[in-house]
Design an enzyme around this catalytic site. Structure first.
Site, PDB file in Angstrom:
ATOM      1  N   GLY A  15       0.784  -1.237   0.000  1.00 40.56           N
ATOM      2  CA  GLY A  15       0.000   0.000   0.000  1.00 40.56           C
ATOM      3  C   GLY A  15       0.810   1.278   0.000  1.00 40.56           C
ATOM      4  N   SER A  21       1.814   8.197   1.803  1.00 43.77           N
ATOM      5  CA  SER A  21       1.011   7.014   2.149  1.00 43.77           C
ATOM      6  C   SER A  21       1.203   6.629   3.602  1.00 43.77           C
ATOM      7  CB  SER A  21       1.446   5.810   1.294  1.00 43.77           C
ATOM      8  OG  SER A  21       1.186   6.037  -0.056  1.00 43.77           O
ATOM      9  N   TYR A 159     -18.543   8.860   2.111  1.00 46.71           N
ATOM     10  CA  TYR A 159     -17.651   7.705   2.273  1.00 46.71           C
ATOM     11  C   TYR A 159     -18.328   6.449   1.703  1.00 46.71           C
ATOM     12  CZ  TYR A 159     -13.424   5.775   4.346  1.00 46.71           C
ATOM     13  OH  TYR A 159     -12.190   5.201   4.540  1.00 46.71           O
ATOM     14  N   LYS A 166     -15.060  -1.021   5.034  1.00 45.11           N
ATOM     15  CA  LYS A 166     -14.324  -0.964   6.310  1.00 45.11           C
ATOM     16  C   LYS A 166     -15.025  -1.807   7.382  1.00 45.11           C
ATOM     17  CE  LYS A 166     -10.835   1.639   5.096  1.00 45.11           C
ATOM     18  NZ  LYS A 166      -9.599   0.924   4.704  1.00 45.11           N
TER      19      LYS A 166
HETATM   20  P1  NAP Z   1      -2.735   5.771  -0.389  1.00 46.18           P
HETATM   21  O1  NAP Z   1      -1.392   6.309  -0.156  1.00 46.18           O
HETATM   22  O2  NAP Z   1      -3.435   6.169  -1.639  1.00 46.18           O
HETATM   23  O3  NAP Z   1      -2.667   4.168  -0.269  1.00 46.18           O
HETATM   24  C1  NAP Z   1      -3.665   3.310  -0.759  1.00 46.18           C
HETATM   25  C2  NAP Z   1      -2.937   2.179  -1.445  1.00 46.18           C
HETATM   26  O4  NAP Z   1      -3.854   1.156  -1.864  1.00 46.18           O
HETATM   27  C3  NAP Z   1      -2.209   2.658  -2.701  1.00 46.18           C
HETATM   28  O5  NAP Z   1      -0.866   2.214  -2.655  1.00 46.18           O
HETATM   29  C4  NAP Z   1      -2.988   1.956  -3.795  1.00 46.18           C
HETATM   30  O6  NAP Z   1      -2.254   1.731  -4.975  1.00 46.18           O
HETATM   31  C5  NAP Z   1      -3.342   0.665  -3.093  1.00 46.18           C
HETATM   32  N1  NAP Z   1      -4.265  -0.137  -3.879  1.00 46.18           N
HETATM   33  C6  NAP Z   1      -5.454   0.248  -4.435  1.00 46.18           C
HETATM   34  N2  NAP Z   1      -5.944  -0.758  -5.157  1.00 46.18           N
HETATM   35  C7  NAP Z   1      -5.068  -1.801  -5.046  1.00 46.18           C
HETATM   36  C8  NAP Z   1      -5.009  -3.120  -5.568  1.00 46.18           C
HETATM   37  N3  NAP Z   1      -5.970  -3.616  -6.383  1.00 46.18           N
HETATM   38  N4  NAP Z   1      -3.951  -3.903  -5.252  1.00 46.18           N
HETATM   39  C9  NAP Z   1      -2.983  -3.446  -4.463  1.00 46.18           C
HETATM   40  N5  NAP Z   1      -2.955  -2.197  -3.958  1.00 46.18           N
HETATM   41  C10 NAP Z   1      -4.000  -1.389  -4.236  1.00 46.18           C
HETATM   42  O7  NAP Z   1      -3.747   6.182   0.786  1.00 46.18           O
HETATM   43  P2  NAP Z   1      -3.713   5.962   2.377  1.00 46.18           P
HETATM   44  O8  NAP Z   1      -4.587   7.017   2.910  1.00 46.18           O
HETATM   45  O9  NAP Z   1      -2.317   5.834   2.865  1.00 46.18           O
HETATM   46  O10 NAP Z   1      -4.498   4.591   2.541  1.00 46.18           O
HETATM   47  C11 NAP Z   1      -3.961   3.466   3.196  1.00 46.18           C
HETATM   48  C12 NAP Z   1      -5.018   2.792   4.054  1.00 46.18           C
HETATM   49  O11 NAP Z   1      -5.333   3.667   5.147  1.00 46.18           O
HETATM   50  C13 NAP Z   1      -6.338   2.517   3.349  1.00 46.18           C
HETATM   51  O12 NAP Z   1      -6.864   1.272   3.807  1.00 46.18           O
HETATM   52  C14 NAP Z   1      -7.213   3.659   3.819  1.00 46.18           C
HETATM   53  O13 NAP Z   1      -8.598   3.377   3.743  1.00 46.18           O
HETATM   54  C15 NAP Z   1      -6.728   3.761   5.257  1.00 46.18           C
HETATM   55  N6  NAP Z   1      -7.098   5.001   5.959  1.00 46.18           N
HETATM   56  C16 NAP Z   1      -6.710   6.202   5.459  1.00 46.18           C
HETATM   57  C17 NAP Z   1      -7.072   7.373   6.131  1.00 46.18           C
HETATM   58  C18 NAP Z   1      -6.691   8.725   5.605  1.00 46.18           C
HETATM   59  O14 NAP Z   1      -7.281   9.720   6.037  1.00 46.18           O
HETATM   60  N7  NAP Z   1      -5.718   8.823   4.716  1.00 46.18           N
HETATM   61  C19 NAP Z   1      -7.815   7.291   7.323  1.00 46.18           C
HETATM   62  C20 NAP Z   1      -8.172   6.048   7.823  1.00 46.18           C
HETATM   63  C21 NAP Z   1      -7.807   4.888   7.123  1.00 46.18           C
HETATM   64  P3  NAP Z   1      -2.646   2.649  -6.285  1.00 46.18           P
HETATM   65  O15 NAP Z   1      -2.428   4.072  -5.884  1.00 46.18           O
HETATM   66  O16 NAP Z   1      -1.758   2.148  -7.341  1.00 46.18           O
HETATM   67  O17 NAP Z   1      -4.089   2.376  -6.570  1.00 46.18           O
END
Ligand code: NAP
Length: 259
Positions: A15, A21, A159, A166
């Site tokens: 991820g 990220s 969302y 989730k």
């Molecule tokens: P991010 O940097 O965009 O990371 C999301 C990752 O998921 C990206 O590397 C993306 O790759 C990958 N992904 C999507 N589809 C995929 C697939 N088919 N196979 C493998 N990888 C895939 O965003 P982030 O905010 O750090 O998110 C990470 C986690 O934290 C997520 O579960 C998110 O819901 C959770 N979260 C985030 C927040 C927030 O506010 N940021 C809050 C609570 C929870 P691509 O870019 O290539 O699609």
């Protein structure tokens, strides 16, 4: 004070899209504590980003892994088996929903949009845990960590289907914790407050959501990426050896509020 030392531990981090990220903050925390890291990326678009970032940990393999591809998922675990012979830590920091599902009303969610969001954001944890378990058993146990958000339990406008994903992910954490506990494999999730990342910016109204959070959270501020990394380091370490099936909020306390 006991410092956390992960030397001799192997960790797979899925991820990382870029340095914003949450997976990268977690990787930095685990890597600085001495863990041997392996990174994956989804699609060639991000390969260069991840390869460049991973240079901070020169011995870390970097592999393509779209979680919807059994071939790629199996390839990642075969390589970890060949190179390290075991796995101690798995970080699942992946979520995806089509843009149209995150703009309008939840009632308009298409079946295809539901399937895609739930497959990538929730089912993938089950698939990865199944592949990781044999390598973790060989290590005498392990830690699996997922990333979640409060919209699993409460309604967060826009969302939409990602809230359903989730909720499924969090159920998966508990069910996997129950099934893998006898093998000393712990499964937990961090529920993070809003952090500006590539995925977060894909949610319409994210800026307003973040500023509401900042105004009402007991700590009256955003969370820092590093705070997610620190919590992940704790949950992945022996300091958390008695904790499994847990959702740990790293959200400046926002989840306790009724406004
Ligand atoms: P991010 O940097 O965009 O990371 C999301 C990752 O998921 C990206 O590397 C993306 O790759 C990958 N992904 C999507 N589809 C995929 C697939 N088919 N196979 C493998 N990888 C895939 O965003 P982030 O905010 O750090 O998110 C990470 C986690 O934290 C997520 O579960 C998110 O819901 C959770 N979260 C985030 C927040 C927030 O506010 N940021 C809050 C609570 C929870 P691509 O870019 O290539 O699609």
């Amino acid at each position: 004070m006991r410092a956390i030392d992960l030397s001799g531990k192997t960790a797979l981090v899925l991820g990382v899209a870029n340095k914003r990220s949450l997976a990268w903050a977690i990787a930095e925390a685990l890597g600085e504590a001495g863990a041997q890291l392996t990174f994956t990326y989804q699609g060639e678009r991000l390969a260069k980003n991840v390869e460049n970032l991973s240079k901070q940990f020169p011995k870390a393999p970097v592999m393509a892994c779209d979680v919807t591809s059994d071939e790629q998922v199996d390839g990642v675990f075969s390589r970890i088996d060949r190179e390290f012979g075991k796995l101690d830590i798995l970080v699942h920091s992946i979520a995806y929903a089509r843009k149209q599902e995150l703009e309008g009303h939840f009632i308009k969610t298409s079946l295809q949009g539901w399937r895609i969001a739930l497959e990538i954001s929730a089912y993938s944890l089950v698939k990865l845990a199944d592949r990781a378990a044999p390598l973790m058993k060989r290590a005498g146990g392990g830690s699996i960590l997922a990333m979640t958000y409060l919209a699993s339990q409460r309604v967060v406008p826009k969302y939409n289907v990602m809230g359903a994903a989730k909720a499924a992910l969090e159920h998966g954490v508990r069910q996997l914790a129950s099934e893998l506990g006898p093998s000393n494999i712990r499964v937990n999730a961090i529920s993070a407050g809003p952090v500006s990342t590539l995925s977060a910016r894909g949610i319409s109204g994210f800026t307003g959501m973040a500023s509401h959070h900042r105004r009402h959270a007991p700590l009256r501020r955003d969370i820092e990426r590093q705070e997610v990394g620190d919590a992940a380091l704790f949950l992945s370490s022996d300091l958390a050896s008695g904790i499994t099936g847990e959702i740990l909020f790293v959200d400046a306390g926002y989840n306790i509020m009724a406004i």
